[in-house]
Design a protein around this motif. Sequence first.
Motif, PDB file in Angstrom:
ATOM      1  N   ASP A 134       0.799  -1.224   0.000  1.00 43.19           N
ATOM      2  CA  ASP A 134       0.000   0.000   0.000  1.00 43.19           C
ATOM      3  C   ASP A 134       0.831   1.272   0.000  1.00 43.19           C
ATOM      4  O   ASP A 134       0.286   2.360  -0.188  1.00 43.19           O
ATOM      5  N   PRO A 188       2.890   3.769  -1.887  1.00 43.47           N
ATOM      6  CA  PRO A 188       3.099   4.014  -3.320  1.00 43.47           C
ATOM      7  C   PRO A 188       4.579   4.064  -3.708  1.00 43.47           C
ATOM      8  O   PRO A 188       4.962   3.566  -4.770  1.00 43.47           O
ATOM      9  N   ALA A 246      -2.911  -2.465  -4.115  1.00 46.86           N
ATOM     10  CA  ALA A 246      -2.593  -1.668  -2.930  1.00 46.86           C
ATOM     11  C   ALA A 246      -3.410  -2.032  -1.699  1.00 46.86           C
ATOM     12  O   ALA A 246      -3.298  -1.359  -0.676  1.00 46.86           O
TER      13      ALA A 246
END
Length: 235
Positions: free
Chosen positions: A8, A10, A31
């Motif tokens: 999750d 980025p 994610a």
Amino acid sequence: MRILIIEDDPAIAANLYDYLEAAGYAPEHTADGVTGLHRAVSAQWSAILLDVSLPGMDGYTVCRKLREEARRDTPVLMLTAKDTLDDKLAGFGHGADDYLVKPFSLKEVGARLAALIKRHQGQVVPGALRCGDITLDPRTLEVERAGRPVRLPRKCLHLLQLLMGAPGQVLRRAELETAVWGEPLPDSDTLRSHMHTLRRALSADGEATPIETVHGIGYRIGSMSGGASSAGDAP
């Protein structure tokens, strides 16, 4: 080889994606845990990189459901900031194959990932590889075709071993270059030249070439039942 990244963060996900793609893998990213589990069971993957702290469903639960409910044995490398012994034991207890604590080196991720995939494919203690009438013994590095010895330069031998280790699968150009030369090459001439040498040696007695070019992607070794479907020298 397809790698599923369930992460999750980025920035971490982007770094993993770029590194794996450059190394010749075909990565995909999700994610959250729920979507990650769905993708993990709805497609075939060479390995999964799995974060523990995920929205929707934590990585422990994803891994447990993957093993117990979906009955999938896909190699799972957990990547997490949880670094206590109890955390690691929990990861292994839920079905993880390996556990790497953040922050981590991308090179270590790559090395652990390659080891997991080899172990899952039964390549840790290699026996003779066979594809049709071609045999390669990884211990002696001897190659035969229909009983005829085939002499190959070292890098061509490595390329053949990679192809025969994944029969019928397309190995991307960057994946082959990284495995043989240590990094993707700036152009395809070197790989193309070695593939030409390899094909010529394997077909010295007029046999059909066993290596197929998948144009724009890479190469694979064919079923050998009727030769490969393409004899071109460049992807």
